[in-house]
Design a protein around this motif. Structure first.
Motif: not given
Ligand SMILES: Nc1ncnc2c1ncn2[C@@H]1O[C@H](COP(=O)(O)OP(=O)(O)OP(=O)(O)O)[C@@H](O)[C@H]1O
Ligand SMILES: [Mg+2]
Length: 459
Positions: A30-34, A39-42, A55-58
């Motif tokens: 998903l390209g998320l940080d901690d 992050r815009n592109v990851s 989606a990251g929270v789920i």
């Protein structure tokens, strides 16, 4: 019922796990940080930050593994990355949490009832982590002595001497053990383990004390310490299998081979009941844990009212996975009824859902996604060509622009070009129509086609 054979499933699933390639192969997470911010592109993901964050929270809830029966709907325009986000979630979960992905229409095409297909999909999404304690004998081989019967025929017998740093014991060998010792080429100085339940022999390496005698051995020889303590030990092994895999293996009519072909047919209710109570028993004894996974139903508007009512009910079970659905429909008819509803989903199910919405992309994001796709497909493209392709993506659709990458690359290779340039893009743009030009074409030339109904209904 025979105890489910977990090892067998473990071997099979290595083979049956499908590698996803194609439209979403550039997505690695998903390209998320901690802090769960996108992050815009990851990880192959671009923009759509709100939806990715949601989606990251789920995902965090799923990873904690404490909740069951939650359902999420990803809703938005076509080509806004709904399926991509679900694939990103699957990647981020890793292989230990079951993730099943089906399209709403799939359940109508299998040779089984709709509810059976859904039940199988549910059970594929629930993992059972089974802990097994096995007794093993682990030691250094001091001596193997095999006696051939004097008559020349009949079973061989023998003796195996094993030691640890503290003790030494002589074991009697039967025919089967002698065969496996010979097969594994076990000799004095090897450190071995013997699984007491199955008799399986594993060679761990050679004892350090023998290192000097075996200078002539290859460099690949692994040296290990002579084990300490008792010869008999307890060892814990953990396997994760899905409920569906346990069902199939224990279903007398199917057998485990069905897992290869996917042709499992319908599984009897009584088999499932037995498995459920067996698993409940294991949980109580602390031998097994339930790992709720994810069931992703794409194009969920294709389900009909019976399926939706099944989902309502199934979500209430304590062994339900997390259900993620995606749709691009607005207010539309619920299949199997005359009623209209948002996303074609009945209100009572909608009421149980957390809804994540996706929004159309800006030019910058389209350009980024196209760049990533070029890398993924190993296509070199000139800057001007990328700008033209981005414009096409804005005016037609992102999907259409992505499709043109491969075709433009073919055209460029045909003319022995080193990179795709503007002319290649122009050429494929004129060769392959996008949806709106195709519609325009049909309107202009309607009288040339068969079964033309444009005059009767308005398009
Ligand atoms: N944010 C994104 N980052 C990277 N790639 C993306 C992103 N969004 C979409 N894509 C890619 O664009 C293509 C279309 O997206 P996708 O299939 O996910 O759309 P969708 O919302 O599921 O559309 P539909 O409603 O038609 O099913 C896919 O190849 C996908 O991998
Ligand atoms: Mg999709």
């Amino acid at each position: 019922m025979a105890a489910p054979t977990v090892e067998k499933v473990q071997e099979i699933r290595e083979v049956t796990r499908i590698e996803r390639i194609g439209a979403h192969s550039h997505i690695r997470g998903l390209g998320l940080d901690d802090a769960l911010d996108a992050r815009n592109v990851s990880q192959g993901m671009v923009g759509q930050t709100e939806a990715r964050r949601a989606a990251g929270v789920i995902l965090e809830m799923i990873k904690e593994g404490k909740i069951a029966g939650r359902a999420v709907l990803i809703a938005g325009h076509p080509g806004t990355g709904k399926t991509a986000i679900a694939m990103g979630m699957a990647q981020a979960l890793g292989t230990d949490t079951p993730f099943t992905s089906i399209a709403g229409s799939e359940i109508f095409s299998l040779e089984m009832s709709k509810t059976e297909a859904l039940t199988q999909a549910f059970r594929k999404s629930i993992g059972v982590r089974i802990k097994e304690e096995t007794e093993i004998i682990e030691g250094e081989v001091v001596e193997i002595q095999i006696d051939r019967p004097a008559t020349g025929t009949g079973a061989k017998v023998g003796k195996l001497t094993l030691k640890t740093t503290e003790m030494e014991t002589i074991y009697d060998l039967g025919q089967k053990m002698i065969e496996s010792l010979t097969k594994e080429k076990v000799q004095a100085g090897d450190i071995i383990t013997i699984d007491k339940a199955t008799g399986k022999i594993t060679k761990l390496g050679r004892s350090f004390t023998r290192a000097r005698d075996y200078d002539a051995m290859g460099a690949q020889t692994k040296f290990v310490q002579c084990p300490e303590g008792e010869l008999q030990k307890r060892k814990e092994v953990v396997h994760t299998v899905t409920l569906h895999e346990i069902d199939v293996i224990n279903s007398r009519t199917q057998g485990f081979l069905a897992l290869f072909s996917g042709d499992t047919g319908e599984i009897k209710g009584e088999v499932r009941e037995q498995i459920n109570s067996k698993v409940a028993e294991w949980r109580e004894e602390g031998k097994a844990e339930i790992v709720p996974g994810v069931l992703f139903i794409d194009e969920v508007h294709m389900l009909d009212i019976e399926c939706f009512s099944f989902l309502n009910r199934a979500l209430e079970s304590d062994m339900a996975p997390i259900l993620i659905m995606a749709t691009n429909r607005g207010i539309t008819r619920i299949r199997g009824t005359q009623y209209q509803s948002p996303h074609g989903i009945p209100i009572d199910l909608l009421d149980r859902l957390l809804i994540i919405s996706t929004t159309p992309y800006q030019e910058k994001e389209i350009k980024q996604i196209l760049t990533i796709r070029c890398e993924e497909e190993d296509v070199e493209m000139s800057d001007e060509a990328l700008i033209v392709l981005t414009r096409i993506g804005m005016e037609t659709s992102l999907r259409y622009a992505i499709q043109l990458i491969t075709t433009a690359n073919l055209v460029s290779r045909k003319r022995k070009g080193t990179e795709v340039d503007v002319d290649d893009i122009k050429r494929v743009y004129s060769l392959f129509l996008d949806e709106s030009r195709s519609t325009q074409f049909l309107k202009e030339y309607q009288q040339e086609f068969m079964f033309n109904e444009l005059g009767k209904t308005s398009l």
